[in-house]
Structures are given as C-alpha cells and as structure tokens.
Design an enzyme around this catalytic site. Structure first.
Site, PDB file in Angstrom:
ATOM      1  N   GLU A 602       0.097  -1.004  -0.468  1.00 40.95           N
ATOM      2  CA  GLU A 602      -0.048   0.246  -0.085  1.00 40.95           C
ATOM      3  C   GLU A 602       0.943   0.807  -0.217  1.00 40.95           C
ATOM      4  O   GLU A 602       0.548   2.285  -0.091  1.00 40.95           O
ATOM      5  CB  GLU A 602      -0.633  -0.078   0.920  1.00 40.95           C
ATOM      6  CG  GLU A 602      -0.401  -0.475   2.623  1.00 40.95           C
ATOM      7  CD  GLU A 602      -1.508   0.028   4.015  1.00 40.95           C
ATOM      8  OE1 GLU A 602      -2.536  -0.471   3.382  1.00 40.95           O
ATOM      9  OE2 GLU A 602      -0.523  -0.974   4.622  1.00 40.95           O
ATOM     10  N   ASP A 626      -5.212   2.612   0.311  1.00 40.09           N
ATOM     11  CA  ASP A 626      -4.208   3.772   0.905  1.00 40.09           C
ATOM     12  C   ASP A 626      -3.335   4.094  -0.853  1.00 40.09           C
ATOM     13  O   ASP A 626      -2.781   4.852  -0.905  1.00 40.09           O
ATOM     14  CB  ASP A 626      -2.900   3.662   2.214  1.00 40.09           C
ATOM     15  CG  ASP A 626      -3.743   3.848   3.371  1.00 40.09           C
ATOM     16  OD1 ASP A 626      -4.178   4.172   3.099  1.00 40.09           O
ATOM     17  OD2 ASP A 626      -4.101   2.770   4.155  1.00 40.09           O
TER      18      ASP A 626
END
Ligand code: PEP
Ligand code: MG
Length: 753
Positions: A602, A626
């Site tokens: 992420e 994210d």
C-alpha cells in the site's frame, strides 16, 4: 482590516436569512472599504443569469428584479473568467451594458470578484466608486478573501432556500451530501433532536449541593441503564467491537471519569445541569480542536452522552412521538445511541447534517445496511420534520418533497434493487468463476460487521482482512493478551476450516486510540501501522502472541503487516513474530503451527522492491485504499480533495497491473483487500490482471460473484487492455460504465437494474 473581515464573515454566517445577511454584508463592505456602492448578485443556473440580490448604492427597487445573463456585462465577465476584474472606468469597457433600472450612471470604478464554492460560481460581489480609478491591491485582496470566506455560508443558505421552496414548485428540490452508506430509501423524515439540549442550559449556582449530587447520581444510574439497554438491542445485529462505544459511554459516567468531574463542579456550587454543561463543553472544545479526525468525531459522542444525561437529569420523558411505520432518521449529529433507539422501529435511512463517512453513525449505518447521507450541511431541522424525501446513498443525493413522477421512478428503482438482491443471492454459494472457467477466490473484510455466523453465510472462502484496530479503538487502554486471545479465538473458530488473515495493529493516520494520542502535522505520512508497532515491540509482541495462542489447534491464521515501506521492516517484524512463536511454543510446551506471514502493498515504495520482498513473505495483499492515496498524494479522508481520489486513475491501474505481473513472476500469492475489490468494474479489472483473491465486505460477495459469473475472462482481459490505454480517470470511468451497461451489469453501480 482583518478584524473587520472576521466580523463581517461571522455576522454573515450567523444570519439564517440569506437576504438579510446579504443586505447587512453590502452595507458593511461599503462602509469598511470606503466606497460608493457594494452589490451582490447570485447565480440562477436554471435561467443562466445572475440576479441582483443586495446592494447599498444601486436602486433598491431593482433588488431581486434585475438580472444579467451569465454571458452579459461586467458581472457576466467576472463569472465567466472566475477571477476578480478591476476596471477604472467601467462605462468604457467593451463588456459594459447600460442597465438604466439599477441607476449606476454615476459610478466609474468597478471591482468584481466571484463567490466560488467547490468550483462552482455561486455569485458575484462587486464594489463601485464614482471616482475613476483602479482599486488598490489591498482592496482587491480584501474582496477576494471576503468572497472566499462567505462562499460556504452562501452554499448553506442556498440549501436552506431549496427547502423553503413551495411544495408545488416545478423545480426539483435537491441537495447533495456525502454518500455514507449505499442504497435507496423513500419515506418521511423523522427528526431526532435531543429532547434536552445542553446548549440551552443557562449557568446557575446553588446552595443545595447534596440535592444536586443526589439528582446527578440518579441521572447517572438511569443513563447507564439506558446505554445497557441500547447495547442489548443492537447486539443481535452488530458485533462486539461496534458495541464497545456503549462501554466507553458507561465508563465515562464513572466516578473516576467525566462523572467525577461533574461532581467536583457541583461541589463547588453549580447546579447539576450547569455543572454537566461546563464539563461537557470543556471536553467538546478540546476534542474539536484536535487535528485527528477520529477524535474530532468523538466530540459528537460526548455531546450525545451529555444530552442524554441532561434528559435524565431533568426527568423529562421522551416526547411520545408517533413514529410512522417507516421513516428516515434525520439529526444534526446522528449518533450511535439514536441508531440503537430507532433501528427496530422502521428505520429506512439516515440523514446527518454533520459528520463524514468516518463517524460512528456512518460506520454503524453500513453495518446495519441502511442507506445514509452524511454532512449534508446546516439545514433548519424543524422544517424538515415529516417531509417525504428520497435518499440516494450511492450518490449522496437527497430529493425533498419529490413529485409523483420521481417517487414512481424511485419506487421502481427500489423494487429493482430488491429484485437484484434476490437474484444475486442465488449465486451466493456458487464459486466465483467466469463463463469461460477462470476462477478467483472471494474473501471477507471483517472487523465491523454483524456476527461472524452471519458473515460466514456470505459465500466467502475465508477472511482476507481482519482489521484488528477496531477492538483497540473504543476502549480506555490497550487490550491485554488474554482479551485479545479471546477475541481472535472467536474469529478463528468461526472460520475454522478457512483461512483468516489478521492484520497487525494499523493505527495512526486517521485511526488513533483515545489512550495513545498521536499529534502530527502529517499523520498519513507519519507514525502509522508497522512504524508504531516496531517502535513498541511490547504492543506488537502481545498482539502476535495473542494471535498465535488463539490459533492453537485451529491453524487457520495468517498474519499480515500493514504500511510496509521497506525490507528492514519486514525483517524486524518477522523476527518479533518468530520470537513470539518460540516463546509460546516453550510456554505451552507444544509444537505450534507457524502462521504464514504476508504484507500489505500500500506504500508505493514496495512496488519497486517486490523481488526482495517476495523472498521474505508468503503473500502480498494490496491495500488499494492507501495505495491510491499515496500514489496520487490525495488524503483519503479530506472532502476537499475527494474528487481527486480515484482508484481508477491510470497511474493506480498501471501500478496494480505491475504488482500483479511481478507477483506472478516471483510466484507470490496475491490478493487485494481495498474497496476497489468490491466494485464490479474494479473486480473485473483485477481478475484480468491475475489477482488470485479479492477481499470485501460481506454485502458485496454475492454481487461480485454475480458479476464474475456473467462475464468471460477474455472479455475482462480486453476491458483491461483498453482501460490501461487511457490517460485520465474520467476516460477510464466512462469506458468501464459503458462496458458494464453493455454487459447488463449497470444496475450494480447506480440505482435500478
Ligand atoms: C487499504 O489501505 O486498502 C486497506 C485495506 O486498509 P485500510 O483501509 O484499513 O487502510
Ligand atoms: Mg491501508
């Protein structure tokens, strides 16, 4: 100048009557800027014109009567250019249009600035002067600053204006807020305003301290009982962690906590109500001043608690409102306790004037599968009671007093939604396999939704992401190893024959713990996820020990590390997991099964280290929520930049594709557990990229199965190759929407089939 500006803006925002507010504003601006005329025009988008709403200097008779087309005159020019226009002699300007009715012949100098809110020109504020001259830079800055500051208030006032429109208006009375929970609801509004409002309490002192202490003690007992009852009511549909909010309320009532502070105030001579108000206001101010959005949201919990205490303190009985069979709950600040109170009584939708999709109300709305719109803005609640509305939780649109045609249309859409839900249910327990035989595993994102038994029936093949931070949040200290073991054991047992991927604590960013505050300028780039737990091995070790202990005999645990940005973090975390594993093996004197260890992909840096990371872990799981935020440098929780946050941005899609190709090259199993997996177009693209597993909330498993089962893998591959050629997210969206419609899957991304 700054003081003048502040005062003008404050007075403007506080006036609920837009016309009055504008009239006062033009007078003040004219005076403060020592000019001869100040006027405000508001945009009428239906007729594409600006209407002169307020002026100190132009003819009073022309107010509300005079308008200029969007393309006409100097006012039109300011609107078109969306920038201030400063002219020394307006009459000589090629765009000047002579409007005798407004009586502006004596004015020469002109300065106009647009009032813009969320990229939309709401109106123009202008100043004029007899003397022919350019306005100074300071004057221009003042007017620009003023219009930027009043823009939000004008937008709110416009929303109120929409509500005030007559019922039989030919126009659509439509407002837009933040889509909080998907679905459509139609019905009358039921306002839930706290019967007792601390805002109305005026401070009073008293001599009768003992009586006040006694009254407050009774109120505490009654309030505590109320919360236990509410938690009981909700416990059938919400899991333990979500209910912890009531535990927090009850703890706050304790002698050692907020309750005690109120008693201290009573002992110093305040009436019980006043003491309560003083303490609650103090907490709210402190919470609201914090940068952390999670804690700021908790201010509404404190307010809710205070008002409930006040209600019991005053021994007021809730007005026995006759509830319609079905209704949409609306409140200034919808709270967890309101939802608990109404959820069995016909609650069909939720409308909250404040809040975002991070507030408890939105979290619970999604858990209850009730459509919700949040942050709809400052509206007069009393005028909304019993108004019939259509709430579109997909788009955040609210239609007030819709006409018969619109109601018929939405009833049809609701019926279609039900049909679609029934149809989709038929594939719930079938495999997620394309028409031409390509299979993909669908897993659950868990941590918030209803009991695990319910989730188990969703047709998923295990848990792809168990967010462990939720049980850490609604408490007053870190949970012990024993408490955590008990909780994790429940989860692992509920899915005993399927894999359960538990993520280690991922706090920081927008998720902080009340007992472990982190104050940072840039929390999403700060102390978050694995960074915190590696700095605090005692917290990490306790959690991992609890996981491994809970896994004993079940052996379905997988451990996932969040926010990994570099190889050393993986090494350090693996070392600690090994330590916990060996310690426990010794303590329990048995051979424990070592869980598989994976990492979240992420943080963009990991994309460029997949080869090294592949040698160190058993699986990758992409956190697209994210990854999107970090690739595009867009805060995922900031409504101001919400339109820039897009997982279909070409850069994000290309990154996801690279991750799939590299993982396959290094033979690392790959899943994706961000929101993208639960979107029909997203799921098809990920399938085509070669993702092995997709993890999503239980409501979406059957829907995504349906989508996958109705598409050919080859078709998905073609869609992907096309999608990867576009240079803007908009092009990607329009192509994918077109494809979904073509495939007969449009009903999954908008209301109706
Ligand atoms: C993600 O980032 O995509 C994810 C699944 O984790 P979270 O939303 O909890 O940050
Ligand atoms: Mg994440």
């Amino acid at each position: 100048m700054l003081t003048n500006l502040r005062r003008i803006v404050l007075e403007f925002s506080q006036d609920l009557e837009l016309e009055n507010a504008l009239l006062r504003l033009v007078k003040q601006v004219k005076r403060v800027m020592e000019t001869d005329c100040c006027s405000v025009y508001l945009a009428d988008y239906r007729h594409k014109k600006f209407i002169l709403m307020a002026s100190d200097g132009l003819s009073i008779d022309s107010l509300g009567q005079t308008s200029v087309a969007f393309t006409e005159g100097l006012i039109g020019l300011v609107g078109q250019r969306e920038e201030p226009i400063n002219i020394s002699n307006s009459k000589q300007h090629p765009h000047f249009v002579h409007t005798p009715y407004v009586e502006e012949d004596e004015f020469n100098a002109f300065l106009g600035t647009p009032i813009i809110h969320q990229r939309k020109v709401l109106g123009i504020i202008s100043i004029q002067q007899k003397q022919s001259r350019y306005f100074t830079e300071d004057e221009e800055s003042f007017l620009v600053t003023l219009s930027a500051q009043i823009a939000m208030a004008v937008a709110n006032a416009e929303a109120r204006g929409i509500i005030d429109m007559p019922k039989d208006t030919q126009w659509l009375k439509q407002l837009t807020g933040i889509a909080g929970a998907p679905g459509i609801a139609l019905g009358p509004i039921m306002i839930s305003s706290p019967n007792a409002d601390l805002g109305d309490v005026s401070l009073q002192k008293t001599e009768s301290i003992d009586t006040q202490l006694h009254r407050f003690g009774n109120a505490i007992v009654k309030t505590r009982a109320d919360f236990s009852q509410m938690a009981d009511k909700l416990s059938e549909v919400i899991n333990d962690e979500s209910l912890d909010i009531f535990e927090v309320y009850i703890q706050l009532l304790d002698h050692a906590s907020l309750g005690h502070e109120v008693e201290i105030k009573i002992n110093s001579g305040w009436m019980a109500e006043s003491a309560l108000k003083l303490v609650i206001d103090h907490y709210i101010v402190q919470f609201e001043a914090l940068d952390d959005s999670y804690i700021r949201e908790r201010a509404s919990d404190i307010r809710d608690l205070g008002n409930r205490l006040l209600l019991n303190l005053q021994q007021e009985v809730q007005a026995n409102k006759v509830l319609p069979d079905e209704f949409i709950l609306m409140a200034d600040d919808v709270s967890a306790s309101m939802l608990a109170e109404f959820q069995h009584k016909g609650l069909k939708g939720i409308l909250s004037l404040s809040g975002s999709n991070n507030s408890h109300a939105a979290i619970l709305a999604r858990a209850l599968d009730v459509p919700a719109i949040m942050g709809i803005g400052k509206l007069p609640l009393n005028q909304m009671e019993q108004q019939v509305v259509i709430l579109d939780g997909y788009s955040g649109e609210l239609f007030i007093s819709p006409n018969e045609t619109l109601i018929r249309e939405y009833k049809h859409l609701i019926a279609e939604e039900c049909l679609l839900a029934d149809k989709v249910k038929q594939v719930e327990n079938l495999p997620a396999i394309t028409k031409d035989g390509r299979a993909i595993e669908l897993l659950l994102n868990a941590g918030l939704l209803t009991g695990f038994e319910h989730s188990k029936n969703s047709g998923a093949l295990g848990i792809g992401l168990y967010r462990t931070e939720i049980p850490f949040m609604n408490r007053s200290c870190f949970p012990s190893e024993q408490e955590q073991t008990k909780l994790y054991r429940q989860v692992l047992t509920s899915f005993s024959d399927q894999p359960v991927t538990m993520r280690t604590l991922d706090v920081g960013g927008d998720k902080s713990l009340p007992y472990f505050p982190i104050v940072e300028d840039n929390p999403f780039l700060g102390w978050r996820g694995i960074r915190i737990t590696l700095d605090h091995p005692e917290i990490f070790l306790v959690q991992v020990r609890a996981m491994i202990r809970a896994n004993q005999g079940l052996n379905n645990l997988e451990i996932m590390l969040p926010m990994i940005a570099s190889v050393t973090e993986v090494d350090d975390a693996t070392r600690l997991i090994n330590q916990a594993y060996y310690e426990l093996s010794t303590e329990l004197s048995c051979k424990l099964v070592k869980p598989r260890i994976g990492i979240m992909i992420e943080v963009p840096s990991t994309i460029f280290q997949l080869r090294e990371l592949a040698q160190k872990v058993d699986f990758f799981s992409v956190g697209s929520n994210d990854l999107t935020q970090y690739l595009l440098a867009v805060d995922r929780n900031n409504p101001r930049v919400a339109s820039l946050y897009d997982a279909y941005h070409p850069a994000v899609l290309r990154a996801l594709n690279i991750i799939a190709a590299e993982s396959s090259k290094y033979l690392v199993p790959l899943s994706l557990c961000g929101e993208l997996a639960s979107e029909p177009a997203g799921a098809l693209l990920l399938l085509a990229m070669g993702y092995d597993k997709l993890s999503m909330n239980p409501h979406n498993v059957a829907r995504i199965k349906w989508v996958i089962r109705h598409v050919d893998f080859q078709r998905a591959k073609v869609m992907l190759s096309h999608a990867l050629t576009f240079s803007t997210a908009k092009q990607v969206h329009s192509y994918l929407n077109e494809q979904l419609e073509y495939l007969g899957l449009g009903g999954f991304v908008r209301a109706g089939m």
